[in-house]
Design an enzyme around this catalytic site. Sequence first.
Site, PDB file in Angstrom:
ATOM      1  N   GLY A 117      -1.633  -6.820   2.772  1.00 42.45           N
ATOM      2  CA  GLY A 117      -2.367  -5.617   3.129  1.00 42.45           C
ATOM      3  C   GLY A 117      -1.696  -4.323   2.715  1.00 42.45           C
ATOM      4  CB  SER A 129      -3.726   3.289  14.400  1.00 42.61           C
ATOM      5  OG  SER A 129      -5.134   3.188  14.455  1.00 42.61           O
ATOM      6  N   GLY A 134       1.112  -3.029   3.731  1.00 45.48           N
ATOM      7  CA  GLY A 134       2.537  -3.189   3.468  1.00 45.48           C
ATOM      8  C   GLY A 134       2.810  -3.686   2.061  1.00 45.48           C
ATOM      9  CG  ASN A 166       3.718 -10.662   4.696  1.00 44.49           C
ATOM     10  OD1 ASN A 166       3.999  -9.788   5.522  1.00 44.49           O
ATOM     11  ND2 ASN A 166       2.915 -11.665   4.988  1.00 44.49           N
ATOM     12  CE1 TYR A 170      -2.976  -2.294  15.945  1.00 44.84           C
ATOM     13  CE2 TYR A 170      -4.479  -0.434  16.142  1.00 44.84           C
ATOM     14  CZ  TYR A 170      -3.628  -1.210  15.383  1.00 44.84           C
ATOM     15  OH  TYR A 170      -3.408  -0.889  14.065  1.00 44.84           O
ATOM     16  N   GLY A 221       6.380  -6.175   7.535  1.00 42.99           N
ATOM     17  CA  GLY A 221       5.023  -6.597   7.195  1.00 42.99           C
ATOM     18  C   GLY A 221       4.666  -6.284   5.756  1.00 42.99           C
TER      19      GLY A 221
END
Length: 321
Positions: free
Chosen positions: A48, A173, A50, A46, A200, A44
């Site tokens: 935010g 998280s 990351g 690509n 999540y 990820g």
Amino acid sequence: MFYLVLIVSVITLFAVVVKIYQKLTCGICYSSAHMVGKVVIITGGNCGIGLETAKNLAERGARVIIACRSIKRATEAKDEIIKVTGNTEVVYRHLDLASLRSVREFCEKIYKTESRLDVLINNAGAGGLGNYKTEDGNHVGMQVNYFGPFLLTCLLLPLLKSSAPSRIVNVSSVMHKYADAEVNFENLNMEKYWSDYLVYANSKLYMNLMTLELSQRLKGTGVTVNALHPGVCATNIFRNIKSPLIRKLVNLSVGFLYQSPWEAAQTSIYLAASRDVKDESGCYFSNCRKSKPSLLSQDAEIAKRLWTESEKLVKFSLNDK
């Protein structure tokens, strides 16, 4: 009218206080450690958090491999990182965590093209994916957020070990604290009951437990593994919210009240690059500092059993290697 003005004033004051508190407590990675000669994989990478992590590590001289599903977004991110950092050693490799076949193909290519792997950052995650099974028979949210990264990590362990000292960074998280009160081994795949929220939260709890068990399995290898809460920021993790209006309101609210992607990436960068944590393993971090995860995240017996059950679900065992 007076009461309306009062309510608006109180809400505004609260928002300002929260913003000031967030700015004052945000951890920043001040490490100047270079990473020339090191190879980093960021899932990820690509967008935010990351993307900000990838920029920083590329700036330090690392060879950065962006692993994600979208060729278009990955290409754009790669070009942006190269332009901003001047580091041309930034490449894209296709990876769809919703497909265990894709995970295996990704790892096969890594072994063909890379002679070493110094840092693996399991950053990719998503919420609001709905309730359906992948081609592998796993709940899509659980696979993207946990089972996929679990298999990816297992498959890349030999390369990480041969490159030691090396590091695994698992982006968890604070939401893990709102997972099921106990791990329901009869519902790891969320088949008996589910909600986007619970998927999540549970997946992040499992990432913590994976980190704990893996740290025990990696003792003496020179490979460390740690988990982290990156902070809450407006990234495209909310892109799957169906209502455009609600999605926009969530992003605007989170964007104002909480961290920027650059701020939220600091702990990932810290765990990937700082010499201060070179010997730390099996820990949970927030704001570039050690923090206490939930009590369930610290249960070694639960972590061991979850690892065994996870191996069954992804049809892989370290004992086969």
